[in-house]
Design a protein around this motif. Structure first.
Motif, PDB file in Angstrom:
ATOM      1  N   UNK A 316      -3.703   3.535  -1.162  1.00 42.12           N
ATOM      2  CA  UNK A 316      -4.524   4.598  -1.735  1.00 42.12           C
ATOM      3  C   UNK A 316      -4.502   5.887  -0.921  1.00 42.12           C
ATOM      4  N   UNK A 317      -3.691   5.943   0.118  1.00 40.68           N
ATOM      5  CA  UNK A 317      -3.602   7.151   0.933  1.00 40.68           C
ATOM      6  C   UNK A 317      -2.210   7.335   1.491  1.00 40.68           C
ATOM      7  N   UNK A 318      -1.930   8.515   1.998  1.00 47.37           N
ATOM      8  CA  UNK A 318      -0.582   8.778   2.517  1.00 47.37           C
ATOM      9  C   UNK A 318      -0.585   9.698   3.736  1.00 47.37           C
ATOM     10  N   UNK A 319      -1.704   9.801   4.436  1.00 47.79           N
ATOM     11  CA  UNK A 319      -1.742  10.626   5.643  1.00 47.79           C
ATOM     12  C   UNK A 319      -0.861  10.045   6.735  1.00 47.79           C
ATOM     13  N   UNK A 320      -0.524  10.822   7.753  1.00 47.06           N
ATOM     14  CA  UNK A 320       0.361  10.330   8.820  1.00 47.06           C
ATOM     15  C   UNK A 320      -0.211   9.163   9.609  1.00 47.06           C
ATOM     16  N   UNK A 321      -1.524   8.983   9.576  1.00 40.93           N
ATOM     17  CA  UNK A 321      -2.136   7.867  10.308  1.00 40.93           C
ATOM     18  C   UNK A 321      -2.591   6.763   9.374  1.00 40.93           C
ATOM     19  N   UNK A 322      -2.447   6.963   8.065  1.00 43.00           N
ATOM     20  CA  UNK A 322      -3.148   6.112   7.103  1.00 43.00           C
ATOM     21  C   UNK A 322      -2.668   4.660   7.129  1.00 43.00           C
ATOM     22  N   UNK A 323      -1.372   4.455   6.978  1.00 46.25           N
ATOM     23  CA  UNK A 323      -0.870   3.084   6.870  1.00 46.25           C
ATOM     24  C   UNK A 323      -1.167   2.272   8.120  1.00 46.25           C
ATOM     25  N   UNK A 324      -0.850   2.824   9.283  1.00 47.89           N
ATOM     26  CA  UNK A 324      -1.114   2.087  10.529  1.00 47.89           C
ATOM     27  C   UNK A 324      -2.615   1.855  10.701  1.00 47.89           C
ATOM     28  N   UNK A 325      -3.427   2.888  10.396  1.00 46.77           N
ATOM     29  CA  UNK A 325      -4.868   2.748  10.567  1.00 46.77           C
ATOM     30  C   UNK A 325      -5.447   1.648   9.707  1.00 46.77           C
ATOM     31  N   UNK A 326      -5.072   1.613   8.425  1.00 44.29           N
ATOM     32  CA  UNK A 326      -5.595   0.570   7.535  1.00 44.29           C
ATOM     33  C   UNK A 326      -5.033  -0.792   7.914  1.00 44.29           C
ATOM     34  N   UNK A 327      -3.750  -0.853   8.230  1.00 40.39           N
ATOM     35  CA  UNK A 327      -3.114  -2.128   8.574  1.00 40.39           C
ATOM     36  C   UNK A 327      -3.742  -2.745   9.816  1.00 40.39           C
ATOM     37  N   UNK A 328      -4.138  -1.908  10.778  1.00 36.91           N
ATOM     38  CA  UNK A 328      -4.778  -2.420  11.994  1.00 36.91           C
ATOM     39  C   UNK A 328      -6.041  -3.213  11.669  1.00 36.91           C
ATOM     40  N   UNK A 329      -6.722  -2.826  10.597  1.00 39.20           N
ATOM     41  CA  UNK A 329      -7.947  -3.526  10.210  1.00 39.20           C
ATOM     42  C   UNK A 329      -7.662  -4.693   9.261  1.00 39.20           C
ATOM     43  N   UNK A 330      -6.768  -4.487   8.306  1.00 37.37           N
ATOM     44  CA  UNK A 330      -6.520  -5.551   7.326  1.00 37.37           C
ATOM     45  C   UNK A 330      -5.818  -6.756   7.941  1.00 37.37           C
ATOM     46  N   UNK A 331      -5.042  -6.540   8.993  1.00 36.13           N
ATOM     47  CA  UNK A 331      -4.341  -7.683   9.591  1.00 36.13           C
ATOM     48  C   UNK A 331      -5.314  -8.683  10.221  1.00 36.13           C
ATOM     49  N   UNK A 332      -6.517  -8.203  10.576  1.00 32.87           N
ATOM     50  CA  UNK A 332      -7.531  -9.107  11.113  1.00 32.87           C
ATOM     51  C   UNK A 332      -8.016 -10.096  10.053  1.00 32.87           C
ATOM     52  N   UNK A 333      -7.871  -9.703   8.773  1.00 23.03           N
ATOM     53  CA  UNK A 333      -8.341 -10.556   7.680  1.00 23.03           C
ATOM     54  C   UNK A 333      -7.411 -11.732   7.417  1.00 23.03           C
TER      55      UNK A 333
END
Length: 668
Positions: A316-333
């Motif tokens: 749902x986003x495409x900023x330069x930090x977006x994918x890594x930022x979201x992935x850092x949290x979702x991988x905990x799930x």
């Protein structure tokens, strides 16, 4: 430092040589590298323009992390040749940065790495497709529900033949049709925005408390979340600590204790009113249904938001930090998603920082407190004095545990320590949070005694009823109670801002995590949570007897009745809103009081707007499904007999104007 004997280096070297060769395209690429690379500290450059005119360039982000506090101190956007965009090619630079910062900051450990933004988000994952299917299925049920509601499809035979004249949907329609009608978004929207005219309006003040508290939580997170992204003024952003408005926001960490107080108050006030006339003997079936209803009410929205975050959020986003930022949290799930669904996520995982959608730790505590509440109420029905002693004992135990941890490990008011995982031991665990809940329970008992003293002789001269009579008879005592309450809450709230002013975030190696002396820290952490909610109670209890009409009028405003129905969803989704905004930024965020206040207010508004579709997707339909299909109301056996669905007599229903009659009063 490029070594010719390595294949990766050879590719990078070849591309660099080509860039510096004569030619128009090479000049344009060099110009693009210069113009689109961030030059100031935390400069992100321009990701979009970097590769727009050439296939030879790729935008990357150099990250530098302060390991101890998990704080990102640098994110630098670089427009790089494609063959030179890995950690391998930047290892000398990142190593130099790490060594320089570590030596310059007193040996603090620093970690650095390279990210290629949005490199893996081009194709949808299996989880994303599952969530799309689930949402599409619910939307289809919306459409079917609308058709069944406003047509004769699903009408009972007797109604079609004109033998019945009732307009109640549950009496008109067959049970199978009600399953689809439960998903009707129009009907559910009307419930959200309805203003009820009946019920006990005394407790309508609690709606205002809920809305102010959840808004305080969102505002506090909105002040914190921009630090997940690059900060343009990292060196002077702590100037906001000197502003009085920040001291109020910093104290928002206690807003969640207001919800524990509300939960304890409502559970004990409403459930006691159902159990006490039966001396606590409500039957095994009703007892079990209490827990089912609570679990059912909470788990479906949690599951939907969690799997939405895990499956769809990254796309749902495409900023330069977006994918890594979201992935850092979702991988905990990946490992811990299930713990949220069983409300044990405050224990599994033990470390708070490893939690999946970690902000739902509150629900685990609330569920665990609710599990033991009927037993305490049963004791109250048998012996009120013993019940009160037990509640006070639990509060004292909680205070003692917090005090002991603080004294032994030098824990700061921010619940941090140098050599102790205070967040995991003191922030999310029930022994640290049960104080406010059981303070609420005591006032819940007091409210029951106030409202039912005419029904039970033994309640007329209780200590709390004597206090309520004094407040009712004297405006001066009521105002005094409010002043005391404001004093208690202020004593707790404003020291947090002062601590930030003196100690920052507790990550200064010179000062350590706690720059306060041991005794002030011990005293503060021991009494702060129960004292804060005691202050809230002192402000509210005069309104229960008709005093403080201005306060009561404000907190009972009808707009809060509507927003209160969305507060649970606001609690669940507001971090998603903040993540999306912050990580989508194409440039660094400038930290200032004005920027953060505008961001906070905007976040509250946008969160509540988005609550409407989320509520219609995963909360309201299942509330209606429970009412119409799972546990439909039984018809009264004789005239004047109340309708009951078998367990409604002891369910957590709030009978006051400000909450939907179909909604359980679960503070969120």
């Amino acid at each position: 430092d490029i070594r010719d004997n390595d294949d990766e280096d050879n590719k990078c070297l070849a591309q660099l040589r080509e860039l510096f060769s004569p030619g128009t395209q090479n000049f344009n690429n060099l110009l693009a590298i210069y113009l689109n690379t961030g030059r100031a500290h935390n400069g992100l450059g321009d990701e979009i323009e970097c590769g727009s005119g050439s296939d030879d360039l790729e935008f990357i982000v150099l990250n530098v992390l302060l390991v101890k506090s998990n704080f990102m101190i640098a994110r630098q956007g670089i427009c790089s040749p494609k063959q030179c965009n890995t950690d391998f090619h930047f290892q000398d630079i990142t190593s130099m940065i790490s060594n320089a910062l570590s030596s310059g900051m007193g040996g603090v450990q620093v970690k650095s790495w390279i990210d290629v933004p949005n490199a893996n988000s081009s194709t949808l994952s299996v989880g994303a497709w599952i969530m799309i299917f689930v949402i599409a299925a619910i939307v289809l049920l919306w459409i079917i529900g609308i058709l069944f509601t406003y047509t004769s499809v699903g009408d009972k035979v007797a109604y079609r033949e004109g033998a019945e004249s009732s307009q109640k949907i549950q009496e008109r329609k067959a049970l199978w049709a009600l399953t689809f009608i439960s998903f009707n978004p129009i009907a559910n929207m009307k419930k959200i925005f309805a203003i009820n005219s009946g019920g006990d309006k005394t407790l309508a003040v609690l709606n205002g408390v809920r809305i102010f508290s959840i808004s305080w939580v969102i505002a506090g997170h909105a002040f914190l979340f921009p630090m997940l992204g690059p900060v343009a003024n990292l060196t002077n952003m702590t100037n906001i600590f000197d502003e009085n408005s920040f001291k109020f926001i910093a104290g928002g960490v206690y807003a969640v204790d207001t919800f524990f107080w509300l939960s304890g108050f409502l559970t004990f006030a409403l459930l006691t009113s159902k159990m006490y006339p039966k001396k606590g003997n409500i039957g095994a079936k009703n007892f079990l249904m209490l827990y089912f209803h609570r679990y059912y009410r909470l788990v479906i929205p949690v599951a939907f938001v969690q799997f939405f975050f895990m499956g769809l959020m990254v796309y749902l986003g495409d900023g330069p930090m977006y994918e890594r930022g979201i992935t850092n949290f979702t991988k905990l799930c990946t490992k811990w998603w299930w713990s949220n669904l069983f409300f044990v996520n405050n224990f599994l995982p033990w470390n708070f920082n490893n939690s999946c959608i970690g902000w739902v730790w509150y629900l685990a505590n609330d569920m665990q407190f609710f599990i033991i509440s009927p037993f305490l109420i049963y004791i109250y029905c048998k012996n009120r004095r013993i019940a009160y002693i037990l509640l006070f004992t639990l509060i004292i135990i909680s205070m003692a545990i917090n005090g002991a941890f603080t004294l032994i490990n030098d824990v700061s008011p921010l619940i941090s320590a140098d050599k102790f995982d205070a967040q995991s031991w003191m922030y999310t665990k029930p022994w640290s949070r049960m104080g406010p809940y059981f303070v609420g329970a005591i006032f819940g008992f007091s409210y029951f005694e106030l409202t039912r003293q005419d029904d039970f002789m033994e309640l007329r001269n209780t200590t709390f009823n004597k206090i309520y009579k004094i407040l009712k008879d004297s405006q001066y005592f009521s105002v005094g109670s409010m002043i005391i309450g404001l004093g208690f809450t202020s004593i707790v709230v404003f020291p947090i801002g002062s601590f930030n002013q003196q100690c920052g975030f507790g990550d200064d190696p010179q000062k350590g995590a706690n720059c306060w002396a041991p005794f002030p820290s011990f005293l503060y952490n021991t009494v702060s949570r129960p004292l804060f909610v005691l202050g809230v109670a002192c402000i509210l209890i005069p309104t229960f007897v008709g005093r403080l009409r201005v306060v009561k009028g404000l907190l009972s405003a009808e707009i809060f009745a509507v927003l209160a129905r969305l507060s649970y969803m606001a609690y669940l989704i507001h971090p998603l809103v903040l993540f999306w905004f912050v990580l989508n930024q194409q440039q660094s965020f400038y930290i200032s009081s004005m920027n953060l206040w505008f961001f906070s207010v905007g976040s509250v508004i946008i969160t509540y707007i988005l609550c409407i579709p989320f509520t219609l997707l995963c909360e309201a339909p299942f509330m209606s499904l429970e009412k119409y299909v799972l546990f439909p109301a039984k018809k009264a056996k004789k005239e004047g007999e109340a309708l009951t669905n078998g367990y409604e007599e002891v369910s957590m229903k709030a009978k006051y104007t400000s909450l939907n009659e179909d909604e359980e009063t679960i503070p969120s």
